[in-house]
Scaffold this motif. Sequence first.
Motif, PDB file in Angstrom:
ATOM      1  N   VAL A  47      -0.136   1.100  61.028  1.00 18.50           N
ATOM      2  CA  VAL A  47      -0.223   2.051  62.144  1.00 18.50           C
ATOM      3  C   VAL A  47      -1.193   1.545  63.204  1.00 18.50           C
ATOM      4  CG1 VAL A  47      -0.980   4.366  62.802  1.00 18.50           C
ATOM      5  CG2 VAL A  47       0.443   4.051  60.768  1.00 18.50           C
ATOM      6  N   ALA A  48      -2.355   1.020  62.765  1.00 15.61           N
ATOM      7  CA  ALA A  48      -3.367   0.516  63.696  1.00 15.61           C
ATOM      8  C   ALA A  48      -2.823  -0.652  64.519  1.00 15.61           C
ATOM      9  CB  ALA A  48      -4.621   0.097  62.933  1.00 15.61           C
ATOM     10  N   LEU A  49      -2.078  -1.557  63.884  1.00 15.59           N
ATOM     11  CA  LEU A  49      -1.484  -2.676  64.615  1.00 15.59           C
ATOM     12  C   LEU A  49      -0.512  -2.165  65.670  1.00 15.59           C
ATOM     13  CD1 LEU A  49      -1.041  -5.671  65.082  1.00 15.59           C
ATOM     14  CD2 LEU A  49       0.652  -5.654  63.225  1.00 15.59           C
ATOM     15  N   GLY A  50       0.246  -1.121  65.330  1.00 14.85           N
ATOM     16  CA  GLY A  50       1.153  -0.525  66.297  1.00 14.85           C
ATOM     17  C   GLY A  50       0.424   0.030  67.508  1.00 14.85           C
ATOM     18  N   LEU A  51      -0.751   0.609  67.282  1.00 17.41           N
ATOM     19  CA  LEU A  51      -1.554   1.134  68.389  1.00 17.41           C
ATOM     20  C   LEU A  51      -2.002   0.002  69.316  1.00 17.41           C
ATOM     21  CD1 LEU A  51      -3.814   3.701  66.475  1.00 17.41           C
ATOM     22  CD2 LEU A  51      -1.810   4.200  67.856  1.00 17.41           C
ATOM     23  N   VAL A  52      -2.413  -1.110  68.727  1.00 15.25           N
ATOM     24  CA  VAL A  52      -2.850  -2.261  69.533  1.00 15.25           C
ATOM     25  C   VAL A  52      -1.685  -2.781  70.367  1.00 15.25           C
ATOM     26  CG1 VAL A  52      -3.693  -4.639  69.430  1.00 15.25           C
ATOM     27  CG2 VAL A  52      -4.667  -2.903  67.914  1.00 15.25           C
ATOM     28  N   VAL A  53      -0.504  -2.870  69.766  1.00 18.93           N
ATOM     29  CA  VAL A  53       0.690  -3.324  70.496  1.00 18.93           C
ATOM     30  C   VAL A  53       0.962  -2.410  71.684  1.00 18.93           C
ATOM     31  CG1 VAL A  53       3.196  -3.608  70.356  1.00 18.93           C
ATOM     32  CG2 VAL A  53       1.741  -4.451  68.506  1.00 18.93           C
ATOM     33  N   TYR A  54       0.873  -1.110  71.481  1.00 15.34           N
ATOM     34  CA  TYR A  54       1.098  -0.151  72.567  1.00 15.34           C
ATOM     35  C   TYR A  54       0.086  -0.337  73.695  1.00 15.34           C
ATOM     36  CZ  TYR A  54       4.798   3.067  71.090  1.00 15.34           C
ATOM     37  OH  TYR A  54       6.002   3.638  70.788  1.00 15.34           O
ATOM     38  N   ASN A  59      -0.468  -1.597  79.230  1.00 18.56           N
ATOM     39  CA  ASN A  59      -1.422  -1.957  80.274  1.00 18.56           C
ATOM     40  C   ASN A  59      -1.054  -3.230  81.020  1.00 18.56           C
ATOM     41  OD1 ASN A  59      -3.865  -0.041  80.343  1.00 18.56           O
ATOM     42  ND2 ASN A  59      -3.505  -0.323  78.172  1.00 18.56           N
ATOM     43  N   LEU A  60      -0.307  -4.114  80.399  1.00 16.14           N
ATOM     44  CA  LEU A  60       0.120  -5.324  81.096  1.00 16.14           C
ATOM     45  C   LEU A  60       1.007  -5.004  82.295  1.00 16.14           C
ATOM     46  CD1 LEU A  60       0.855  -7.873  78.218  1.00 16.14           C
ATOM     47  CD2 LEU A  60      -0.924  -8.002  79.959  1.00 16.14           C
ATOM     48  N   MET A 126       3.075   8.581  70.417  1.00 25.53           N
ATOM     49  CA  MET A 126       2.249   7.441  70.821  1.00 25.53           C
ATOM     50  C   MET A 126       2.744   6.835  72.130  1.00 25.53           C
ATOM     51  SD  MET A 126      -0.266   7.118  68.780  1.00 25.53           S
ATOM     52  CE  MET A 126      -0.287   8.906  68.919  1.00 25.53           C
ATOM     53  N   ALA A 127       4.051   6.751  72.292  1.00 30.15           N
ATOM     54  CA  ALA A 127       4.598   6.189  73.524  1.00 30.15           C
ATOM     55  C   ALA A 127       4.138   6.988  74.737  1.00 30.15           C
ATOM     56  CB  ALA A 127       6.123   6.166  73.449  1.00 30.15           C
ATOM     57  N   ILE A 128       4.228   8.289  74.653  1.00 29.70           N
ATOM     58  CA  ILE A 128       3.836   9.132  75.782  1.00 29.70           C
ATOM     59  C   ILE A 128       2.323   9.133  75.954  1.00 29.70           C
ATOM     60  CG2 ILE A 128       3.810  11.506  76.636  1.00 29.70           C
ATOM     61  CD1 ILE A 128       6.590  11.853  75.539  1.00 29.70           C
ATOM     62  N   MET A 129       1.584   9.018  74.851  1.00 27.52           N
ATOM     63  CA  MET A 129       0.127   8.961  74.938  1.00 27.52           C
ATOM     64  C   MET A 129      -0.313   7.810  75.825  1.00 27.52           C
ATOM     65  SD  MET A 129      -2.800  10.213  73.781  1.00 27.52           S
ATOM     66  CE  MET A 129      -4.503   9.694  73.688  1.00 27.52           C
ATOM     67  N   TYR A 130       0.253   6.639  75.623  1.00 25.70           N
ATOM     68  CA  TYR A 130      -0.178   5.457  76.355  1.00 25.70           C
ATOM     69  C   TYR A 130       0.467   5.329  77.736  1.00 25.70           C
ATOM     70  CZ  TYR A 130      -2.519   3.860  72.168  1.00 25.70           C
ATOM     71  OH  TYR A 130      -3.365   3.774  71.096  1.00 25.70           O
ATOM     72  N   ILE A 131       1.684   5.776  77.861  1.00 25.60           N
ATOM     73  CA  ILE A 131       2.389   5.625  79.129  1.00 25.60           C
ATOM     74  C   ILE A 131       2.086   6.764  80.091  1.00 25.60           C
ATOM     75  CG2 ILE A 131       4.687   5.506  80.194  1.00 25.60           C
ATOM     76  CD1 ILE A 131       5.669   4.179  77.629  1.00 25.60           C
TER      77      ILE A 131
END
Length: 213
Positions: A47-54, A59-60, A126-131
């Motif tokens: 799960v943590a790795l998925g967060l880093v990917v997001y 942000n890129l 998670m998608a909406i959290m970051y986007i």
Amino acid sequence: MVSTAAVLGVFAVALAMVLTPGPNMVYLVSRSISQGRSAGLVSLGGVALGLVVYVIATNLGLAAVFAAVPTLYLVIKIVGACYLLWLAVSAVRGTTKVFEVEGLHRDSNRRLFTMGLFTNLLNPKMAIMYISVIPQFVDPAAGSVFLQGIALGGVQIGVAVTVNALIVVGAGSIARFLALRPTWMRMQRYVMGTVLGLLAVRLATDGSRPAPA
């Protein structure tokens, strides 16, 4: 570069969202109860790795997209507010039974990690959290959009991993506690629903503009 208000804002959103039942919590709790704490922690690694990917992926391209399509910022703001409001309603209704887990077969550590990763990558929360949500806290006058996004994403990851680790370690005890005290579960739902609802209003009424690239 990142203001204290922005850090506290992301912290509050992240805490409210991680405590609201969703795919990540359901998966981690189910593995912790059925296969033990170590299995839950391995799953949390995925799960943590998925967060880093997001964080990196969103942000890129964030600054370039907002610069090319300024109207998109307003659309994202509305979507984020609506999603938080939906989470608030869902929390109050309490339709997800996180700590009521039926028997599951045992999986290898590799599968546990992989499933944790993909459970998170396919998690719309998670998608909406970051986007849609974290960009609301980027300050146009505070410097690089990319670095602010990475910093605020780091705050969210820290909150999510810490809280989920505590849930994994205490999943069995929490399940027994809530089974005997249903009033506590109702209180948790109302508190989280209220926090998410207030955050939704805050995002919907905020008049800030997207930060420049």
